[in-house]
Structure formats: structure tokens, C-alpha cells
Motif scaffolding. Structure first.
Motif, PDB file in Angstrom:
ATOM      1  N   PHE A  73       0.832  -1.304  -0.145  1.00 49.65           N
ATOM      2  CA  PHE A  73      -0.259  -0.092  -0.018  1.00 49.65           C
ATOM      3  C   PHE A  73       1.003   1.218   0.190  1.00 49.65           C
ATOM      4  O   PHE A  73       2.089   1.160   0.338  1.00 49.65           O
ATOM      5  N   ALA A  74       0.423   2.442  -0.235  1.00 50.06           N
ATOM      6  CA  ALA A  74       1.214   3.643  -0.425  1.00 50.06           C
ATOM      7  C   ALA A  74       1.483   3.814   0.827  1.00 50.06           C
ATOM      8  O   ALA A  74       0.892   3.585   2.086  1.00 50.06           O
ATOM      9  N   ALA A  75       2.598   4.642   1.220  1.00 53.00           N
ATOM     10  CA  ALA A  75       3.128   5.054   2.238  1.00 53.00           C
ATOM     11  C   ALA A  75       1.922   5.847   2.968  1.00 53.00           C
ATOM     12  O   ALA A  75       1.306   6.441   2.452  1.00 53.00           O
ATOM     13  N   GLY A  76       2.139   6.001   4.591  1.00 52.42           N
ATOM     14  CA  GLY A  76       1.224   6.756   5.104  1.00 52.42           C
ATOM     15  C   GLY A  76      -0.031   6.051   5.825  1.00 52.42           C
ATOM     16  O   GLY A  76      -0.924   6.694   6.537  1.00 52.42           O
ATOM     17  N   GLY A 109      -1.244  -1.095  -5.378  1.00 54.42           N
ATOM     18  CA  GLY A 109      -2.230  -1.194  -6.495  1.00 54.42           C
ATOM     19  C   GLY A 109      -3.054  -2.388  -6.115  1.00 54.42           C
ATOM     20  O   GLY A 109      -2.724  -3.539  -5.542  1.00 54.42           O
ATOM     21  N   ALA A 110      -4.304  -2.362  -6.690  1.00 50.92           N
ATOM     22  CA  ALA A 110      -5.377  -3.366  -6.519  1.00 50.92           C
ATOM     23  C   ALA A 110      -5.324  -4.081  -5.237  1.00 50.92           C
ATOM     24  O   ALA A 110      -5.286  -5.361  -4.813  1.00 50.92           O
ATOM     25  N   GLY A 111      -5.432  -3.390  -4.130  1.00 52.76           N
ATOM     26  CA  GLY A 111      -5.991  -4.032  -3.093  1.00 52.76           C
ATOM     27  C   GLY A 111      -4.852  -4.609  -2.145  1.00 52.76           C
ATOM     28  O   GLY A 111      -4.870  -5.483  -1.461  1.00 52.76           O
ATOM     29  N   GLY A 112      -3.484  -4.531  -2.811  1.00 51.05           N
ATOM     30  CA  GLY A 112      -2.428  -4.975  -2.103  1.00 51.05           C
ATOM     31  C   GLY A 112      -1.958  -6.384  -2.856  1.00 51.05           C
ATOM     32  O   GLY A 112      -0.895  -6.839  -2.583  1.00 51.05           O
ATOM     33  N   THR A 113      -2.804  -6.558  -3.787  1.00 49.27           N
ATOM     34  CA  THR A 113      -2.361  -7.698  -4.686  1.00 49.27           C
ATOM     35  C   THR A 113      -1.218  -7.539  -5.447  1.00 49.27           C
ATOM     36  O   THR A 113      -0.537  -8.485  -5.895  1.00 49.27           O
ATOM     37  N   VAL A 114      -0.914  -6.460  -6.166  1.00 51.19           N
ATOM     38  CA  VAL A 114       0.142  -5.992  -6.853  1.00 51.19           C
ATOM     39  C   VAL A 114       1.537  -6.224  -6.064  1.00 51.19           C
ATOM     40  O   VAL A 114       2.520  -7.113  -6.540  1.00 51.19           O
ATOM     41  N   GLY A 115       1.520  -5.985  -4.787  1.00 46.81           N
ATOM     42  CA  GLY A 115       2.862  -6.019  -4.054  1.00 46.81           C
ATOM     43  C   GLY A 115       2.844  -7.581  -3.488  1.00 46.81           C
ATOM     44  O   GLY A 115       4.135  -8.047  -3.419  1.00 46.81           O
TER      45      GLY A 115
END
Ligand code: MLT
Length: 328
Positions: A39-42, A71-77
Motif C-alpha cells: 500500500f502507499a506510504a502513510g 495497487g489492486a488492494g495489495g495484490t500487486v505487492g
């Protein structure tokens, strides 16, 4: 006959492997380690990950670098971490969304939360708070539900993407409260919260660790919370269960995962570092002061996290079907 079959009897080979493994464990880690935060920082995942990584890095003697891959609710990472080398230098900060709900939400998920990862240790859980802007007309959760019932689909709720807990909890809340809301996806709860503060979206469910400073600062108001009992830091905020949806409870569970095949000694080394962190009263107090809910020690163990993940994948398949949660 190969040399290894004639000169090394059966017992020597395991002893050599164990010795090699132990030697590896004694030197591991020899360079900085990366934790992927999808997810994005913060946001709450980023904040909790940095809190825990900071303390664990002191035990393993190497920096832990947080790599935000949203991205995509955490699925990209999660997919990126699943493809990383199983060498103990890349881990995933996983949570209920992309490690348990995602298989029932994404038809083409490019990783398997159970087959592609090893549990390393579970984090404590984080309950959520229903936040509205400081100037929102909804003074109570009852106000919000009444307005939503009279205006189906008009309320916009920010979330961190399909399958994030800010998405899942809002969808379950709407379904059980008998209202229709419109989800608005961001790259993390951090950017979503910024828009709740600015009035671009009407509300969101955010986790206590990132909600608390903004509520304390008067930028947003918490009008309900999802823990079964009121979190001390939000003692004036009623639970969803005691107001509009009896029995409602939700929290975000997390864990640290490594790509399948990571050396067992590495898992043991990192889990032991977490155990040391849990023995630090100042560290545990810092988490508890953010409304984070510590767990019984046994639930933090690697095997416990792996089993929990597998059972949650099954549980969320039913929750998603019952709540008719879809890719938006
Ligand atoms: C979520 O599931 O909503 C995430 O925790 C959001 C985030 O951490 O940014």
C-alpha cells in the motif's frame, strides 16, 4: 556409484546440511533486508510495518527497508513478493485482504497466499474506526445510516482498493446495516484519509493506528468502531455492534511472510527477533497506545500464521459470498 553415496553415510548429510544451515543462520543477515508493503506510504499497513521493522531490525543487526508497492488492494505487492528469491532478504507484510479475501475476489490472482509463502510471524491485530470529515453533517453512525437509507448509493466511502480491509469492512457494514454506499478506491488508506479530511469522500473505515492522530488533531471524527469492546483510545466512540449492527466485529490481521522455500533457519532467526521485541515493554506499549490489539504469544508463531492464513482463505470465501462483495 557417486562419491556422495559411498563416502557420506546417511547421517552425515543431514548433519552437514544442519551445520551449513546453522552457519547460514549465524551469519544471516549479512546485508539489509526488504519488507514489501503493498500500500502507499502513510497508511496503517505502512505505519505498522515501519513500527515493527524498526524494532526487529535492532535484533537482527541489519536495516529493514520498507518498499511500498501499491495497487489492486495489495495484490500487486503480494505478487511481487511471491516472485522474490527465497533467500531471506525479501519479505511481504501481508494482511487479511490480499492473503485471505483476494482469492475469492480476483479471478486471475498471480500468486497463491498459501502455496507461495511461508509464515514467519503474525503481527498484532488492528481494529478500525468509521471516520467522517470534521465538518460532516453525520454526528453519529445512526445519522449516517439514516441518510444512507434515504439516499441509496449517494454516500462515497474511501478505501485502499478492492480486497483492502477499508473496502471489505465497509462492504460488510453496508450489507448488514441495509444501506448502499459507493466505494472509491485509492492506492492506500493514507490517500483515502486525506480525501475524507478534505470532504472529497464522505467517510471510510480506517485502522486505529492511523485514525488516532487525525481524530486527536480534529481533522476527522470517529463515529463508530469495529472492535467488540471499545478501544481505550476511542472510549467515547460507540462500537458498530452497540449501535447499528448487533454482533458486528472486524479487525485487520497481519503477518510477515517469506517466499516459499526460504531457509528454515532464516524463519527461526526472524521469529526469534520478533520474540525479543515482544519482551520490550516500551515497544509493546507503543503499539497498544495506537489501539493495536496484542495477541496470545502462541498466535505469533510461524506455523500458527500459516495455518491461520489457510483457514482465513476458506472463511472469507463464505463472508464474501454472504455479503455479496464483488470487484467494484
Ligand atoms: C487496508 O486494508 O485498508 C489497508 O490497510 C490500507 C493501508 O494500509 O493503506
Amino acid at each position: 556409484m557417486t562419491l556422495i553415496g559411498s563416502t557420506l553415510t546417511r547421517w552425515m548429510l543431514p548433519a552437514l546440511c544442519l551445520a551449513a544451515g546453522m552457519a547460514h543462520a549465524q551469519t544471516y543477515p549479512t546485508k539489509p533486508v526488504t519488507w514489501v508493503v503493498p500500500f502507499a506510504a502513510g497508511g496503517p499497513t505502512d505505519a505498522l510495518a515501519r513500527n515493527i521493522a524498526d524494532r526487529v531490525s535492532r535484533e537482527i543487526g541489519q536495516p529493514i527497508l520498507i518498499e511500498n508497492a501499491p495497487g489492486a488492494g495489495g495484490t500487486v505487492g503480494a505478487a511481487k513478493a511471491a516472485r522474490a528469491p527465497a533467500d531471506g532478504y525479501t519479505f511481504l507484510v501481508g494482511h487479511v485482504g490480499y492473503m485471505a479475501a483476494a482469492p475469492s475476489l480476483y479471478s486471475k490472482l498471480s500468486y497463491d497466499p498459501v502455496k507461495d509463502f511461508e509464515g514467519v510471524f503474525r503481527f498484532p491485530d488492528t481494529p478500525l474506526v468509521l471516520l467522517v470529515g470534521a465538518n460532516s453533517p453525520y454526528k453519529t453512525v445512526q445519522d449516517l445510516v439514516a441518510h444512507a437509507k434515504a439516499n441509496p448509493g449517494k454516500l462515497n466511502f474511501g478505501n485502499a482498493g478492492v480486497g483492502s480491509t477499508s473496502h471489505l469492512v465497509a462492504a460488510m457494514f453496508a450489507q448488514k446495516a441495509g444501506i448502499k454506499i459507493t466505494p472509491v478506491a485509492y492506492k492506500g488508506a493514507g490517500p483515502a484519509l486525506t480525501d475524507v479530511m478534505g470532504g472529497q469522500v464522505d467517510g471510510m473505515f480506517d485502522q486505529t493506528n492511523t485514525a488516532l492522530p487525525q481524530v486527536s488533531g480534529g481533522k476527522v471524527r470517529g463515529i463508530a468502531q469495529t472492535a467488540t469492546r471499545r478501544v481505550p483510545q476511542f472510549s467515547q466512540v460507540p462500537t458498530v455492534a452497540e449501535t447499528v449492527v448487533p454482533g458486528f466485529e472486524a479487525s485487520t490481521w497481519y503477518g510477515l511472510y517469506a517466499p516459499k522455500g526460504v531457509p528454515k533457519e532464516v524463519v527461526a532467526r526472524v521469529y526469534a527477533a520478533w520474540g525479543k521485541a515482544l519482551q520490550d515493554p516500551a515497544f509493546v506499549k507503543r503499539l497498544a497506545d495506537q489501539g493495536i490489539q496484542m495477541l496470545p504469544d502462541a498466535q505469533y508463531a510461524p506455523a500458527a500464521l500459516t495455518q491461520h492464513t489457510a483457514s482465513e482463505v476458506v472463511k472469507w470465501k463464505k463472508v464474501i459470498a454472504d455479503a455479496n462483495i464483488k470487484l467494484d
